[in-house]
Write a protein that holds these residues in place. Structure first.
Motif, PDB file in Angstrom:
ATOM      1  N   MET A  28       0.848  -1.182   0.000  1.00 39.13           N
ATOM      2  CA  MET A  28       0.000   0.000   0.000  1.00 39.13           C
ATOM      3  C   MET A  28       0.887   1.236   0.000  1.00 39.13           C
ATOM      4  N   ASN A  29       0.656   2.110  -0.921  1.00 39.44           N
ATOM      5  CA  ASN A  29       1.389   3.354  -1.012  1.00 39.44           C
ATOM      6  C   ASN A  29       0.565   4.434  -0.319  1.00 39.44           C
ATOM      7  N   LYS A  30       0.898   4.685   0.942  1.00 38.26           N
ATOM      8  CA  LYS A  30       0.083   5.586   1.754  1.00 38.26           C
ATOM      9  C   LYS A  30       0.046   7.009   1.198  1.00 38.26           C
ATOM     10  N   LYS A  31       1.178   7.484   0.717  1.00 36.21           N
ATOM     11  CA  LYS A  31       1.233   8.853   0.219  1.00 36.21           C
ATOM     12  C   LYS A  31       0.340   9.005  -1.014  1.00 36.21           C
ATOM     13  N   PHE A  32       0.453   8.072  -1.964  1.00 35.97           N
ATOM     14  CA  PHE A  32      -0.381   8.121  -3.162  1.00 35.97           C
ATOM     15  C   PHE A  32      -1.861   8.016  -2.804  1.00 35.97           C
ATOM     16  N   ASP A  33      -2.210   7.078  -1.921  1.00 33.04           N
ATOM     17  CA  ASP A  33      -3.606   6.889  -1.531  1.00 33.04           C
ATOM     18  C   ASP A  33      -4.180   8.113  -0.818  1.00 33.04           C
ATOM     19  N   ARG A  34      -3.357   8.769  -0.025  1.00 33.43           N
ATOM     20  CA  ARG A  34      -3.812   9.972   0.670  1.00 33.43           C
ATOM     21  C   ARG A  34      -4.144  11.072  -0.335  1.00 33.43           C
ATOM     22  N   TYR A  35      -3.250  11.297  -1.305  1.00 30.30           N
ATOM     23  CA  TYR A  35      -3.518  12.304  -2.333  1.00 30.30           C
ATOM     24  C   TYR A  35      -4.689  11.892  -3.221  1.00 30.30           C
ATOM     25  N   ALA A  36      -4.766  10.613  -3.559  1.00 29.76           N
ATOM     26  CA  ALA A  36      -5.859  10.122  -4.395  1.00 29.76           C
ATOM     27  C   ALA A  36      -7.203  10.329  -3.697  1.00 29.76           C
ATOM     28  N   SER A  37      -7.251  10.083  -2.392  1.00 29.61           N
ATOM     29  CA  SER A  37      -8.508  10.273  -1.672  1.00 29.61           C
ATOM     30  C   SER A  37      -8.939  11.737  -1.701  1.00 29.61           C
ATOM     31  N   PHE A  38      -7.989  12.642  -1.627  1.00 29.28           N
ATOM     32  CA  PHE A  38      -8.302  14.065  -1.694  1.00 29.28           C
ATOM     33  C   PHE A  38      -8.810  14.448  -3.088  1.00 29.28           C
ATOM     34  N   VAL A  39      -8.144  13.926  -4.131  1.00 25.25           N
ATOM     35  CA  VAL A  39      -8.573  14.222  -5.507  1.00 25.25           C
ATOM     36  C   VAL A  39      -9.968  13.660  -5.750  1.00 25.25           C
ATOM     37  N   TYR A  40     -10.226  12.420  -5.305  1.00 23.83           N
ATOM     38  CA  TYR A  40     -11.556  11.819  -5.480  1.00 23.83           C
ATOM     39  C   TYR A  40     -12.624  12.593  -4.706  1.00 23.83           C
ATOM     40  N   LEU A  41     -12.254  13.105  -3.551  1.00 25.02           N
ATOM     41  CA  LEU A  41     -13.193  13.923  -2.785  1.00 25.02           C
ATOM     42  C   LEU A  41     -13.568  15.176  -3.573  1.00 25.02           C
ATOM     43  N   LEU A  42     -12.581  15.840  -4.162  1.00 27.04           N
ATOM     44  CA  LEU A  42     -12.857  17.039  -4.962  1.00 27.04           C
ATOM     45  C   LEU A  42     -13.696  16.708  -6.199  1.00 27.04           C
ATOM     46  N   ILE A  43     -13.393  15.591  -6.859  1.00 28.70           N
ATOM     47  CA  ILE A  43     -14.183  15.185  -8.027  1.00 28.70           C
ATOM     48  C   ILE A  43     -15.620  14.888  -7.607  1.00 28.70           C
ATOM     49  N   GLY A  44     -15.794  14.193  -6.486  1.00 30.21           N
ATOM     50  CA  GLY A  44     -17.138  13.896  -5.995  1.00 30.21           C
ATOM     51  C   GLY A  44     -17.925  15.150  -5.669  1.00 30.21           C
ATOM     52  N   ILE A  45     -17.269  16.112  -5.032  1.00 29.04           N
ATOM     53  CA  ILE A  45     -17.925  17.386  -4.731  1.00 29.04           C
ATOM     54  C   ILE A  45     -18.296  18.095  -6.023  1.00 29.04           C
ATOM     55  N   GLY A  46     -17.412  18.043  -7.021  1.00 31.45           N
ATOM     56  CA  GLY A  46     -17.707  18.645  -8.317  1.00 31.45           C
ATOM     57  C   GLY A  46     -18.912  18.003  -8.991  1.00 31.45           C
ATOM     58  N   PHE A  47     -18.992  16.661  -8.923  1.00 29.61           N
ATOM     59  CA  PHE A  47     -20.144  15.963  -9.505  1.00 29.61           C
ATOM     60  C   PHE A  47     -21.439  16.387  -8.822  1.00 29.61           C
ATOM     61  N   VAL A  48     -21.432  16.413  -7.496  1.00 29.22           N
ATOM     62  CA  VAL A  48     -22.643  16.791  -6.763  1.00 29.22           C
ATOM     63  C   VAL A  48     -23.015  18.232  -7.077  1.00 29.22           C
ATOM     64  N   TRP A  49     -22.047  19.120  -7.059  1.00 23.87           N
ATOM     65  CA  TRP A  49     -22.296  20.535  -7.321  1.00 23.87           C
ATOM     66  C   TRP A  49     -22.844  20.743  -8.731  1.00 23.87           C
ATOM     67  N   GLN A  50     -22.217  20.116  -9.732  1.00 21.35           N
ATOM     68  CA  GLN A  50     -22.663  20.307 -11.109  1.00 21.35           C
ATOM     69  C   GLN A  50     -23.980  19.593 -11.401  1.00 21.35           C
ATOM     70  N   SER A  51     -24.279  18.523 -10.667  1.00 13.70           N
ATOM     71  CA  SER A  51     -25.550  17.824 -10.900  1.00 13.70           C
ATOM     72  C   SER A  51     -26.737  18.677 -10.469  1.00 13.70           C
TER      73      SER A  51
END
Length: 153
Positions: A1-24
């Motif tokens: 498990m690459n903790k650093k990559f997963d931590r950044y990925a979780s942040f990026v996915y959070l922003l994408i999810g917020i963008g989807f909800v906001w734009q929907s």
């Protein structure tokens, strides 16, 4: 498990999810001939992505560090599934949701875990038909089920 990559990925996915909800919320709530509006799936997908990114961040915090050992990235499998996803999107209208999704999932399962055909066939077919029934029959939405050349309708 690459903790650093997963931590950044979780942040990026959070922003994408917020963008989807906001734009929907800017998409109209109803569609002609359908009780389910076009905003339902982006809203649901964004909400699911937000929840999964929070879960990933929690798992990263909870995981033990393995001393910085490097994990080899599997580009071949990634590119195979990515190419299958592009083909799936390109031929979606021609082959329909059920057949296209079934073939995409079956291929992806076999790329990830070669063998276990019965399990792959079962999961791919249940998911394809289940989502179609949920969206078209229960929620009264519209999507191409089977291709017209198959003439199952």
């Amino acid at each position: 498990m690459n903790k650093k990559f997963d931590r950044y990925a979780s942040f990026v996915y959070l922003l994408i999810g917020i963008g989807f909800v906001w734009q929907s919320t800017t998409i109209s709530a109803s569609s002609y001939g359908s009780n389910v509006g076009p905003n339902i799936f982006p809203l649901g997908l964004g909400s699911l992505l937000i929840l999964l990114s929070i879960r990933l961040f929690y798992e990263v915090l909870k995981a033990k560090d393995h001393g910085g050992e490097k994990e080899k990235l599997d580009y071949k499998r990634f590119l195979m599934i990515f190419a299958a996803a592009v083909l799936y999107a390109f031929f979606f209208e021609d082959i329909g949701y059920i057949l296209g999704t079934f073939l995409f999932l079956l291929f992806s399962f076999q790329v990830l875990e070669r063998g276990k055909w019965l399990k792959s066939l079962l999961i791919a077919s249940l998911f394809s038909v289940g989502v179609y029934v949920l969206f078209v029959v229960i929620l009264e939405g519209s999507m191409p089920g089977f291709p017209s050349w198959l003439s199952l309708s």
